[in-house]
Enzyme design. Structure first.
Site, PDB file in Angstrom:
ATOM      1  N   GLY A  14      59.539  25.354  39.922  1.00 33.94           N
ATOM      2  CA  GLY A  14      60.380  24.943  41.042  1.00 33.94           C
ATOM      3  C   GLY A  14      61.865  25.206  40.860  1.00 33.94           C
ATOM      4  O   GLY A  14      62.697  24.553  41.491  1.00 33.94           O
ATOM      5  N   ASN A  16      63.440  27.768  41.938  1.00 40.70           N
ATOM      6  CA  ASN A  16      63.955  28.244  43.232  1.00 40.70           C
ATOM      7  C   ASN A  16      64.122  27.090  44.217  1.00 40.70           C
ATOM      8  O   ASN A  16      65.094  27.052  44.980  1.00 40.70           O
ATOM      9  CB  ASN A  16      63.032  29.330  43.794  1.00 40.70           C
ATOM     10  CG  ASN A  16      63.244  30.653  43.098  1.00 40.70           C
ATOM     11  OD1 ASN A  16      64.245  31.322  43.317  1.00 40.70           O
ATOM     12  ND2 ASN A  16      62.323  31.014  42.211  1.00 40.70           N
ATOM     13  N   MET A  96      51.618  30.037  44.398  1.00 39.74           N
ATOM     14  CA  MET A  96      50.659  30.966  43.791  1.00 39.74           C
ATOM     15  C   MET A  96      49.278  30.847  44.434  1.00 39.74           C
ATOM     16  O   MET A  96      48.277  30.662  43.761  1.00 39.74           O
ATOM     17  CB  MET A  96      50.571  30.714  42.278  1.00 39.74           C
ATOM     18  CG  MET A  96      51.899  30.791  41.561  1.00 39.74           C
ATOM     19  SD  MET A  96      52.689  32.398  41.740  1.00 39.74           S
ATOM     20  CE  MET A  96      51.751  33.316  40.549  1.00 39.74           C
ATOM     21  N   ILE A  98      47.212  32.881  47.679  1.00 39.18           N
ATOM     22  CA  ILE A  98      47.338  33.894  48.733  1.00 39.18           C
ATOM     23  C   ILE A  98      46.930  33.281  50.069  1.00 39.18           C
ATOM     24  O   ILE A  98      45.811  32.772  50.212  1.00 39.18           O
ATOM     25  CB  ILE A  98      46.472  35.129  48.411  1.00 39.18           C
ATOM     26  CG1 ILE A  98      46.980  35.783  47.120  1.00 39.18           C
ATOM     27  CG2 ILE A  98      46.495  36.124  49.559  1.00 39.18           C
ATOM     28  CD1 ILE A  98      46.036  36.810  46.542  1.00 39.18           C
ATOM     29  N   LEU A  99      47.844  33.323  51.013  1.00 37.22           N
ATOM     30  CA  LEU A  99      47.585  32.738  52.336  1.00 37.22           C
ATOM     31  C   LEU A  99      47.032  33.801  53.273  1.00 37.22           C
ATOM     32  O   LEU A  99      47.540  34.928  53.302  1.00 37.22           O
ATOM     33  CB  LEU A  99      48.878  32.158  52.910  1.00 37.22           C
ATOM     34  CG  LEU A  99      49.463  30.973  52.128  1.00 37.22           C
ATOM     35  CD1 LEU A  99      50.905  30.727  52.534  1.00 37.22           C
ATOM     36  CD2 LEU A  99      48.612  29.712  52.342  1.00 37.22           C
ATOM     37  N   ASN A 113      59.026  34.507  51.747  1.00 38.64           N
ATOM     38  CA  ASN A 113      58.563  34.462  50.357  1.00 38.64           C
ATOM     39  C   ASN A 113      59.601  35.141  49.467  1.00 38.64           C
ATOM     40  O   ASN A 113      60.280  36.066  49.895  1.00 38.64           O
ATOM     41  CB  ASN A 113      57.233  35.221  50.248  1.00 38.64           C
ATOM     42  CG  ASN A 113      56.701  35.277  48.833  1.00 38.64           C
ATOM     43  OD1 ASN A 113      56.589  34.241  48.160  1.00 38.64           O
ATOM     44  ND2 ASN A 113      56.366  36.466  48.359  1.00 38.64           N
ATOM     45  N   HIS A 115      60.024  37.381  46.064  1.00 38.84           N
ATOM     46  CA  HIS A 115      59.237  38.261  45.192  1.00 38.84           C
ATOM     47  C   HIS A 115      60.182  38.843  44.131  1.00 38.84           C
ATOM     48  O   HIS A 115      61.195  39.446  44.481  1.00 38.84           O
ATOM     49  CB  HIS A 115      58.615  39.372  46.049  1.00 38.84           C
ATOM     50  CG  HIS A 115      57.872  40.394  45.251  1.00 38.84           C
ATOM     51  ND1 HIS A 115      56.869  40.064  44.363  1.00 38.84           N
ATOM     52  CD2 HIS A 115      57.982  41.749  45.204  1.00 38.84           C
ATOM     53  CE1 HIS A 115      56.401  41.169  43.804  1.00 38.84           C
ATOM     54  NE2 HIS A 115      57.058  42.204  44.286  1.00 38.84           N
ATOM     55  N   ASP A 155      53.074  40.175  49.004  1.00 41.32           N
ATOM     56  CA  ASP A 155      54.432  40.570  48.638  1.00 41.32           C
ATOM     57  C   ASP A 155      54.919  41.790  49.425  1.00 41.32           C
ATOM     58  O   ASP A 155      55.635  42.654  48.912  1.00 41.32           O
ATOM     59  CB  ASP A 155      54.541  40.805  47.124  1.00 41.32           C
ATOM     60  CG  ASP A 155      54.324  39.511  46.349  1.00 41.32           C
ATOM     61  OD1 ASP A 155      54.721  38.450  46.844  1.00 41.32           O
ATOM     62  OD2 ASP A 155      53.744  39.561  45.244  1.00 41.32           O
ATOM     63  N   GLU A 184      67.285  35.541  41.808  1.00 46.79           N
ATOM     64  CA  GLU A 184      66.393  34.894  42.792  1.00 46.79           C
ATOM     65  C   GLU A 184      67.051  33.662  43.403  1.00 46.79           C
ATOM     66  O   GLU A 184      67.008  33.470  44.621  1.00 46.79           O
ATOM     67  CB  GLU A 184      65.095  34.442  42.114  1.00 46.79           C
ATOM     68  CG  GLU A 184      64.111  35.524  41.833  1.00 46.79           C
ATOM     69  CD  GLU A 184      62.776  34.947  41.396  1.00 46.79           C
ATOM     70  OE1 GLU A 184      61.771  35.410  41.914  1.00 46.79           O
ATOM     71  OE2 GLU A 184      62.741  34.037  40.536  1.00 46.79           O
TER      72      GLU A 184
HETATM   73  C1  GRF Z   1      59.571  33.188  40.783  1.00 48.32           C
HETATM   74  O1  GRF Z   1      59.834  34.241  39.898  1.00 48.32           O
HETATM   75  C2  GRF Z   1      59.068  33.724  42.101  1.00 48.32           C
HETATM   76  O2  GRF Z   1      59.665  34.897  42.499  1.00 48.32           O
HETATM   77  C3  GRF Z   1      57.626  33.963  41.770  1.00 48.32           C
HETATM   78  O3  GRF Z   1      57.239  32.849  41.004  1.00 48.32           O
HETATM   79  C4  GRF Z   1      58.389  32.372  40.305  1.00 48.32           C
HETATM   80  C5  GRF Z   1      58.545  30.914  40.627  1.00 48.32           C
HETATM   81  O4  GRF Z   1      59.558  30.308  39.864  1.00 48.32           O
HETATM   82  N1  GRF Z   1      56.849  34.193  42.962  1.00 48.32           N
HETATM   83  P1  GRF Z   1      60.006  28.808  40.165  1.00 48.32           P
HETATM   84  O5  GRF Z   1      58.751  27.968  40.261  1.00 48.32           O
HETATM   85  O6  GRF Z   1      60.785  28.803  41.442  1.00 48.32           O
HETATM   86  O7  GRF Z   1      60.840  28.422  38.983  1.00 48.32           O
END
Ligand code: GRF
Length: 201
Positions: A14, A16, A96, A98-99, A113, A115, A155, A184
């Site tokens: 988490g 992000n 994680m 796939i929808l 999303n 990526h 993606d 990111e």
């Molecule tokens: C990120 O690298 C995102 O791009 C990928 O999974 C990772 C998630 O990281 N899809 P976090 O859970 O936000 O730390």
């Protein structure tokens, strides 16, 4: 206009999600996270959300599998749950699972999303590892990050923001991961701001 309502879907650390929480707290983002949903109970992102006093829900796939329900049923119930929070934008931030169309088609141009690679590169899991490996064996010298609208292909979908990142020849995988995650965090906030400014207000 009322503040933009975000629902964030996570599966893990988490970081992000944390970047979005921090951007809201520091007023770089004029929005509220109205709910965080995880398909993994142990996701640290749930703790981050609770610390920020955000409502959370754990939605496991396991019970659907045990009762021979399809992934469609899971996706459709998940879509109902997300809709119940009346979001302006749904953010997949390290989600994680796939929808399929039962979910995606309910959120046209409202589902994004992140990526950790450039458009068209390394779809699916372990994108950073695969880019790093390519840099070692095939001298790939750049990768990147994109935030994109979600379509029924992993993606893929129209990019909202992208940024290239150089892979230094002597860089370790851990160093590349840190570099990409930092981009990111910044790019996700930019993408949400861009959508707020260009589409939602
Ligand atoms: C990120 O690298 C995102 O791009 C990928 O999974 C990772 C998630 O990281 N899809 P976090 O859970 O936000 O730390």
């Amino acid at each position: 206009m009322a503040r933009i309502r975000l629902v964030v879907l996570i599966s893990g650390n988490g970081s992000n999600l944390q970047a979005v929480i921090d951007a809201i707290e520091s007023r770089q983002l004029d929005a509220d996270i109205v709910s965080v949903i995880s398909n993994r109970k142990s996701a640290y992102g749930l703790t981050r959300a609770e610390n920020a006093k955000i409502q959370t829900t754990y939605v496991p796939l396991g019970p659907y599998r045990r009762h021979d329900c399809t992934r469609d049923a899971y996706d459709s119930d998940l879509a109902d749950l997300v809709k119940s929070f009346d979001p302006d934008l749904v953010v997949l931030a390290g989600w994680m699972h796939i929808l399929g169309p039962s979910f995606i088609n309910r959120f046209t141009r409202k589902l994004i999303n992140i990526h950790p690679a450039l458009p068209g590169y390394f779809p699916g899991i372990n994108s950073i590892e695969r880019a790093w490996y390519e840099s070692k064996i095939n001298k790939l010298s750049k990768t990147g990050v994109m935030v994109h609208y979600v379509v029924d292909e992993i993606d893929a979908g129209e990019p909202i923001v992208t940024e290239e990142i150089t892979i230094d020849p002597n860089e370790t995988l851990e160093e590349l991961k840190i570099k990409i995650h930092n981009v990111e965090h910044r790019l996700l906030v930019s993408a949400i701001n861009k959508i707020i400014n260009e589409e939602l207000t």
